[in-house]
Each structure stands twice: as structure tokens, then as C-alpha cells.
Design a protein around this motif. Structure first.
Motif, PDB file in Angstrom:
ATOM      1  N   SER A  55       0.812  -1.208   0.000  1.00 62.45           N
ATOM      2  CA  SER A  55       0.000   0.000   0.000  1.00 62.45           C
ATOM      3  C   SER A  55       0.842   1.254   0.000  1.00 62.45           C
ATOM      4  CB  SER A  55      -0.917   0.002   1.231  1.00 62.45           C
ATOM      5  OG  SER A  55      -0.144  -0.061   2.422  1.00 62.45           O
ATOM      6  N   ASP A  56       2.099   1.191   0.483  1.00 60.40           N
ATOM      7  CA  ASP A  56       2.925   2.380   0.517  1.00 60.40           C
ATOM      8  C   ASP A  56       3.882   2.441  -0.667  1.00 60.40           C
ATOM      9  OD1 ASP A  56       5.626   1.450   2.813  1.00 60.40           O
ATOM     10  OD2 ASP A  56       4.657   0.367   1.187  1.00 60.40           O
ATOM     11  N   ALA A  57       3.662   1.599  -1.684  1.00 64.92           N
ATOM     12  CA  ALA A  57       4.540   1.608  -2.844  1.00 64.92           C
ATOM     13  C   ALA A  57       4.371   2.906  -3.608  1.00 64.92           C
ATOM     14  CB  ALA A  57       4.218   0.425  -3.773  1.00 64.92           C
ATOM     15  N   PRO A  58       5.473   3.475  -4.146  1.00 66.91           N
ATOM     16  CA  PRO A  58       5.364   4.703  -4.909  1.00 66.91           C
ATOM     17  C   PRO A  58       4.488   4.527  -6.129  1.00 66.91           C
ATOM     18  CG  PRO A  58       7.649   4.193  -4.377  1.00 66.91           C
ATOM     19  CD  PRO A  58       6.829   2.990  -4.037  1.00 66.91           C
ATOM     20  N   THR A  59       3.816   5.586  -6.504  1.00 66.97           N
ATOM     21  CA  THR A  59       2.997   5.576  -7.707  1.00 66.97           C
ATOM     22  C   THR A  59       3.427   6.715  -8.597  1.00 66.97           C
ATOM     23  OG1 THR A  59       1.358   6.983  -6.640  1.00 66.97           O
ATOM     24  CG2 THR A  59       1.014   4.607  -6.503  1.00 66.97           C
ATOM     25  N   GLY A  60       2.961   6.705  -9.838  1.00 67.25           N
ATOM     26  CA  GLY A  60       3.251   7.801 -10.737  1.00 67.25           C
ATOM     27  C   GLY A  60       4.555   7.583 -11.479  1.00 67.25           C
ATOM     28  N   HIS A  61       5.129   8.698 -11.992  1.00 68.95           N
ATOM     29  CA  HIS A  61       6.331   8.629 -12.818  1.00 68.95           C
ATOM     30  C   HIS A  61       7.466   7.962 -12.065  1.00 68.95           C
ATOM     31  CE1 HIS A  61       9.098   9.997 -15.967  1.00 68.95           C
ATOM     32  NE2 HIS A  61       9.966  10.063 -14.972  1.00 68.95           N
ATOM     33  N   GLY A  62       8.080   6.990 -12.677  1.00 69.00           N
ATOM     34  CA  GLY A  62       9.239   6.341 -12.078  1.00 69.00           C
ATOM     35  C   GLY A  62       8.907   5.158 -11.212  1.00 69.00           C
ATOM     36  N   ARG A 131       9.508   7.231  -1.560  1.00 70.59           N
ATOM     37  CA  ARG A 131       9.383   7.309  -3.019  1.00 70.59           C
ATOM     38  C   ARG A 131      10.754   7.556  -3.660  1.00 70.59           C
ATOM     39  NH1 ARG A 131       3.918   8.481  -4.734  1.00 70.59           N
ATOM     40  NH2 ARG A 131       2.509   8.570  -2.954  1.00 70.59           N
ATOM     41  N   ALA A 132      11.523   8.467  -3.066  1.00 64.49           N
ATOM     42  CA  ALA A 132      12.862   8.744  -3.591  1.00 64.49           C
ATOM     43  C   ALA A 132      13.761   7.514  -3.467  1.00 64.49           C
ATOM     44  CB  ALA A 132      13.476   9.930  -2.852  1.00 64.49           C
ATOM     45  N   ARG A 133      13.603   6.772  -2.366  1.00 68.47           N
ATOM     46  CA  ARG A 133      14.399   5.547  -2.177  1.00 68.47           C
ATOM     47  C   ARG A 133      14.161   4.570  -3.330  1.00 68.47           C
ATOM     48  NH1 ARG A 133      13.406   2.354   3.294  1.00 68.47           N
ATOM     49  NH2 ARG A 133      11.290   2.321   2.462  1.00 68.47           N
ATOM     50  N   ALA A 134      12.903   4.386  -3.709  1.00 68.08           N
ATOM     51  CA  ALA A 134      12.603   3.448  -4.795  1.00 68.08           C
ATOM     52  C   ALA A 134      13.285   3.876  -6.089  1.00 68.08           C
ATOM     53  CB  ALA A 134      11.091   3.358  -4.990  1.00 68.08           C
ATOM     54  N   LEU A 135      13.292   5.168  -6.370  1.00 69.46           N
ATOM     55  CA  LEU A 135      13.907   5.666  -7.600  1.00 69.46           C
ATOM     56  C   LEU A 135      15.429   5.517  -7.561  1.00 69.46           C
ATOM     57  CD1 LEU A 135      11.733   8.892  -7.964  1.00 69.46           C
ATOM     58  CD2 LEU A 135      11.542   6.799  -9.326  1.00 69.46           C
ATOM     59  N   ARG A 137      17.167   3.353  -5.710  1.00 64.79           N
ATOM     60  CA  ARG A 137      17.502   1.927  -5.774  1.00 64.79           C
ATOM     61  C   ARG A 137      17.425   1.415  -7.204  1.00 64.79           C
ATOM     62  NH1 ARG A 137      14.301  -0.669  -0.533  1.00 64.79           N
ATOM     63  NH2 ARG A 137      15.951  -0.312   1.001  1.00 64.79           N
ATOM     64  N   ALA A 138      16.478   1.938  -7.960  1.00 62.97           N
ATOM     65  CA  ALA A 138      16.347   1.516  -9.354  1.00 62.97           C
ATOM     66  C   ALA A 138      17.567   1.897 -10.177  1.00 62.97           C
ATOM     67  CB  ALA A 138      15.089   2.131  -9.982  1.00 62.97           C
ATOM     68  N   GLU A 139      18.315   2.891  -9.708  1.00 65.72           N
ATOM     69  CA  GLU A 139      19.555   3.288 -10.387  1.00 65.72           C
ATOM     70  C   GLU A 139      20.771   2.604  -9.790  1.00 65.72           C
ATOM     71  OE1 GLU A 139      19.676   4.791 -13.053  1.00 65.72           O
ATOM     72  OE2 GLU A 139      17.754   5.814 -13.249  1.00 65.72           O
ATOM     73  N   GLY A 140      20.555   1.687  -8.836  1.00 64.39           N
ATOM     74  CA  GLY A 140      21.648   0.891  -8.307  1.00 64.39           C
ATOM     75  C   GLY A 140      22.234   1.374  -7.003  1.00 64.39           C
ATOM     76  N   ALA A 141      21.713   2.471  -6.430  1.00 57.99           N
ATOM     77  CA  ALA A 141      22.279   3.006  -5.189  1.00 57.99           C
ATOM     78  C   ALA A 141      21.871   2.161  -3.988  1.00 57.99           C
ATOM     79  CB  ALA A 141      21.813   4.446  -4.975  1.00 57.99           C
ATOM     80  N   LYS A 142      22.731   2.139  -2.987  1.00 58.31           N
ATOM     81  CA  LYS A 142      22.361   1.620  -1.676  1.00 58.31           C
ATOM     82  C   LYS A 142      21.803   2.803  -0.892  1.00 58.31           C
ATOM     83  CE  LYS A 142      24.158  -0.307   2.641  1.00 58.31           C
ATOM     84  NZ  LYS A 142      25.357  -0.780   3.377  1.00 58.31           N
ATOM     85  N   VAL A 143      20.575   2.693  -0.400  1.00 58.91           N
ATOM     86  CA  VAL A 143      19.914   3.798   0.290  1.00 58.91           C
ATOM     87  C   VAL A 143      19.728   3.445   1.761  1.00 58.91           C
ATOM     88  CG1 VAL A 143      17.922   5.331   0.354  1.00 58.91           C
ATOM     89  CG2 VAL A 143      18.721   4.429  -1.840  1.00 58.91           C
ATOM     90  N   VAL A 144      20.218   4.324   2.626  1.00 59.69           N
ATOM     91  CA  VAL A 144      20.108   4.151   4.072  1.00 59.69           C
ATOM     92  C   VAL A 144      19.161   5.215   4.614  1.00 59.69           C
ATOM     93  CG1 VAL A 144      21.371   4.130   6.258  1.00 59.69           C
ATOM     94  CG2 VAL A 144      22.459   3.250   4.171  1.00 59.69           C
ATOM     95  N   PHE A 145      18.249   4.810   5.497  1.00 60.38           N
ATOM     96  CA  PHE A 145      17.318   5.731   6.143  1.00 60.38           C
ATOM     97  C   PHE A 145      17.759   5.988   7.588  1.00 60.38           C
ATOM     98  CE2 PHE A 145      12.821   5.992   4.181  1.00 60.38           C
ATOM     99  CZ  PHE A 145      13.345   6.212   2.919  1.00 60.38           C
ATOM    100  N   ARG A 282      10.964  12.522  -7.318  1.00 60.83           N
ATOM    101  CA  ARG A 282      11.753  12.408  -8.547  1.00 60.83           C
ATOM    102  C   ARG A 282      12.777  13.535  -8.638  1.00 60.83           C
ATOM    103  NH1 ARG A 282      10.331  14.155 -13.821  1.00 60.83           N
ATOM    104  NH2 ARG A 282       8.153  14.374 -13.197  1.00 60.83           N
ATOM    105  N   GLY A 283      12.362  14.751  -8.288  1.00 63.23           N
ATOM    106  CA  GLY A 283      13.300  15.864  -8.323  1.00 63.23           C
ATOM    107  C   GLY A 283      14.469  15.658  -7.376  1.00 63.23           C
ATOM    108  N   ILE A 284      14.177  15.183  -6.168  1.00 64.52           N
ATOM    109  CA  ILE A 284      15.233  14.926  -5.190  1.00 64.52           C
ATOM    110  C   ILE A 284      16.171  13.825  -5.693  1.00 64.52           C
ATOM    111  CG2 ILE A 284      15.691  14.031  -2.873  1.00 64.52           C
ATOM    112  CD1 ILE A 284      13.021  15.415  -2.030  1.00 64.52           C
ATOM    113  N   ALA A 285      15.593  12.725  -6.170  1.00 61.27           N
ATOM    114  CA  ALA A 285      16.402  11.597  -6.644  1.00 61.27           C
ATOM    115  C   ALA A 285      17.254  11.986  -7.847  1.00 61.27           C
ATOM    116  CB  ALA A 285      15.500  10.414  -6.988  1.00 61.27           C
ATOM    117  N   GLU A 286      16.690  12.760  -8.766  1.00 60.48           N
ATOM    118  CA  GLU A 286      17.451  13.150  -9.955  1.00 60.48           C
ATOM    119  C   GLU A 286      18.556  14.131  -9.595  1.00 60.48           C
ATOM    120  OE1 GLU A 286      14.491  14.542 -12.677  1.00 60.48           O
ATOM    121  OE2 GLU A 286      13.989  12.513 -13.372  1.00 60.48           O
TER     122      GLU A 286
END
Length: 294
Positions: A55-62, A131-135, A137-145, A282-286
Motif C-alpha cells: 500500500s505504501d509503494a510509490p505511484t506515478g512517474h518512475g 518514493r525517492a528511495r525506490a527511484l 535503488r532503481a539506479e543501483g544506489a544503496k539507500v540508508v534511512f 523524482r526531483g530529489i532523486a534526480e
């Protein structure tokens, strides 16, 4: 009457019936293999149908993007710091504890702000960070919260900085939304000032943090269509501060982004819109990606 023609008729009838039985059985087998929409149903290794999207999966572009051969951020570590914590309001004594931020002592954390309708900054920051984490990770980054809704409160601002240092993050971004006066609109990115006091020394991160903040501000503006702050940064979308423990104590390039003003109705309408939040992520991730690729 002649018996031979009767035997031929009976033989033909038997053959027709056998063909019909075989055809019906085959049709039933194919139907059992098909899902309710006529396509083969997805199944998990343990049996049953595949799990639905969280239910908390990102939606929209990306959303749902999978890297195709070239993971641009492979080997990079990104720290995302969702500001505040929704449970801070239940632990006011704990978050009021003073911590050393190098050039001062400040509260461990705060409750953050909210819209007039009660949408909490802590809810916003965690949603956008996920949402930014999902984007990323899709580019191969290791994301830490620093926190993922899994702590009773906090963490304290000094802990947030320490975690980025401990994982040797290549870039760190703290996600926030502001609580200013009505009419104050737009986003701004906070950069670390040069602070050398106590255990704080930002000398090595001032320049790379400015580069990171510039990329994030540019991409955030392009992705969301939001204007830079009309009350801070003189229209640049960039602000420099020396009083934030999360920046003062960081040893890695780090910035804060205030994505808008939750107390202004026009900004609040964007901040509470899931589709706009996807654009913000998306803006933050890009922006992070551009910084790490340079």
C-alpha cells in the motif's frame, strides 16, 4: 431390414461421442490454467497468487522502474533523512533533551509542523523519502534511512548526522516541509555554513554540499514546477545555515530540502497531493543522481 448399415451408423455415433469427450476434457484443462481474465495466473513458489503491490509503494512517474543493464549509481551510498517522526508528539520529554551540535546545544528533535487540515510534516517526509528511495535503488544506489517509521521517536539530530558519517554516504539529504506564514511559498535547499566549533567541522563538506544542493534545487524545480522560496534565498532556492546539528556534525556532503510551506494553502494543496509528492521525490532523486555522476 439390413443389419450392416445399422452397425455403420452406431460406429459413427460412437466415434463422434469420443471426439466430443476428448475436446471437452482439453477445454477444461486449458480453463484451469487460465486466470479470471483469461491469462495464466501468477503464482508464488509456495502456491497461491502473487502478492499485491504494497500500500505504501510509490505511484506515478518512475514507480516500478527497473534498471536496464546500466545502474548509474552502482556502488554509491545515499543517506535519506525523513525529517522528524510522527511519534515525537508522544515523547515530548525525550525529544526536548539537549544535544551538542558543535557551536550550541539544541533539542534532540522536534515534532515538526503540519497543514491546517492536520497533515503532519513527519508523514510527508517519510512518504517522499520512501518514493525517492525506490527511484534511487532503481539506479543501483544503496539507500540508508535514518528512520523508517520504525522508532518510538527521533532519532536525535546528532544521531542523524552520525549515521551518514558511519555509512560513509556519498550524499545525504534531509527531507522537510516548512511552517512559515501564509503567503510565504516555494521550496528552498539549506546548505551547511562553515562551522568549526567543538565536534563540528564542516570545512571539507561546504563545497560539495553546495554542489549537491544546487543539483537538487534545479531538479526539484524542473520536476515539480514549484518556484524557489519567495521568503528565503533571494530567489535562488538556496539558504545557508550554521544552527542545524544535522549539517554541523556531518562529515559527508549533506543538505536539507524544505519542499514547501505547509501553512500556506496553495503550497499545502501540493504537499498533500500524492502525484505531486511523486514529482518531489523524482526531483530529489534526480538531483542526487546528477551530483553523484559528476
Amino acid at each position: 431390414m439390413h443389419p450392416e448399415p445399422r452397425r455403420r451408423v452406431r460406429g459413427v455415433l460412437v466415434a463422434v461421442l469420443l471426439v466430443a469427450v476428448v475436446a471437452a476434457g482439453a477445454a477444461g484443462w486449458f480453463l484451469r490454467q487460465a486466470g479470471s481474465d483469461g491469462a495464466p495466473s501468477a503464482a508464488t513458489p509456495g502456491g497461491g497468487s502473487a502478492s499485491p503491490t504494497p500500500s505504501d509503494a510509490p505511484t506515478g512517474h518512475g514507480a516500478g522502474h527497473v534498471p536496464t543493464g546500466h545502474a548509474r549509481l552502482s556502488g554509491k551510498v545515499v543517506l535519506l533523512d525523513p525529517g522528524h517522526n510522527l511519534r515525537n508528539r508522544d515523547h515530548t520529554a525525550e525529544i526536548a533533551r539537549q544535544v551538542d551540535v558543535g557551536n550550541a546545544r539544541k533539542e534532540c528533535d522536534t515534532t515538526g509542523t503540519s497543514t491546517d487540515d492536520g497533515y503532519a510534516e513527519a508523514s510527508y517526509t517519510l512518504d517522499v523519502a520512501r518514493r525517492a528511495r525506490a527511484l534511487l535503488r532503481a539506479e543501483g544506489a544503496k539507500v540508508v534511512f535514518t528512520q523508517d517509521g520504525d522508532r518510538p521517536f527521533g532519532p536525535c539530530v546528532d544521531e542523524r548526522a552520525a549515521l551518514g558519517n558511519r555509512v560513509h554516504a556519498d550524499a545525504a539529504v534531509s527531507v522537510h516541509a516548512d511552517g512559515s506564514a501564509v503567503g510565504n511559498r516555494g521550496f528552498h535547499v539549506i546548505l551547511p555554513a562553515r562551522v568549526t566549533a567543538g565536534k563540528a567541522d564542516t570545512s571539507e563538506i561546504v563545497a560539495p554540499s553546495r554542489a549537491l544542493g544546487t543539483e537538487v534545487a534545479g531538479r526539484f524545480k524542473a520536476a515539480t514546477g514549484s518556484a524557489p522560496s519567495n521568503y528565503l534565498g533571494h530567489g535562488t532556492g538556496l539558504d545557508v545555515r550554521s544552527d542545524l546539528g544535522g549539517l554541523n556534525l556531518s562529515k559527508v556532503p549533506k543538505v536539507f530540502i524544505e519542499c514547501g510551506n505547509m501553512r500556506d494553502p496553495k503550497d499545502a494543496a501540493q504537499l498533500t497531493d500524492p502525484q505531486w509528492r511523486q514529482k518531489a521525490a523524482r526531483g530529489i532523486a534526480e538531483g542526487i543522481t546528477d551530483f553523484l555522476e559528476h
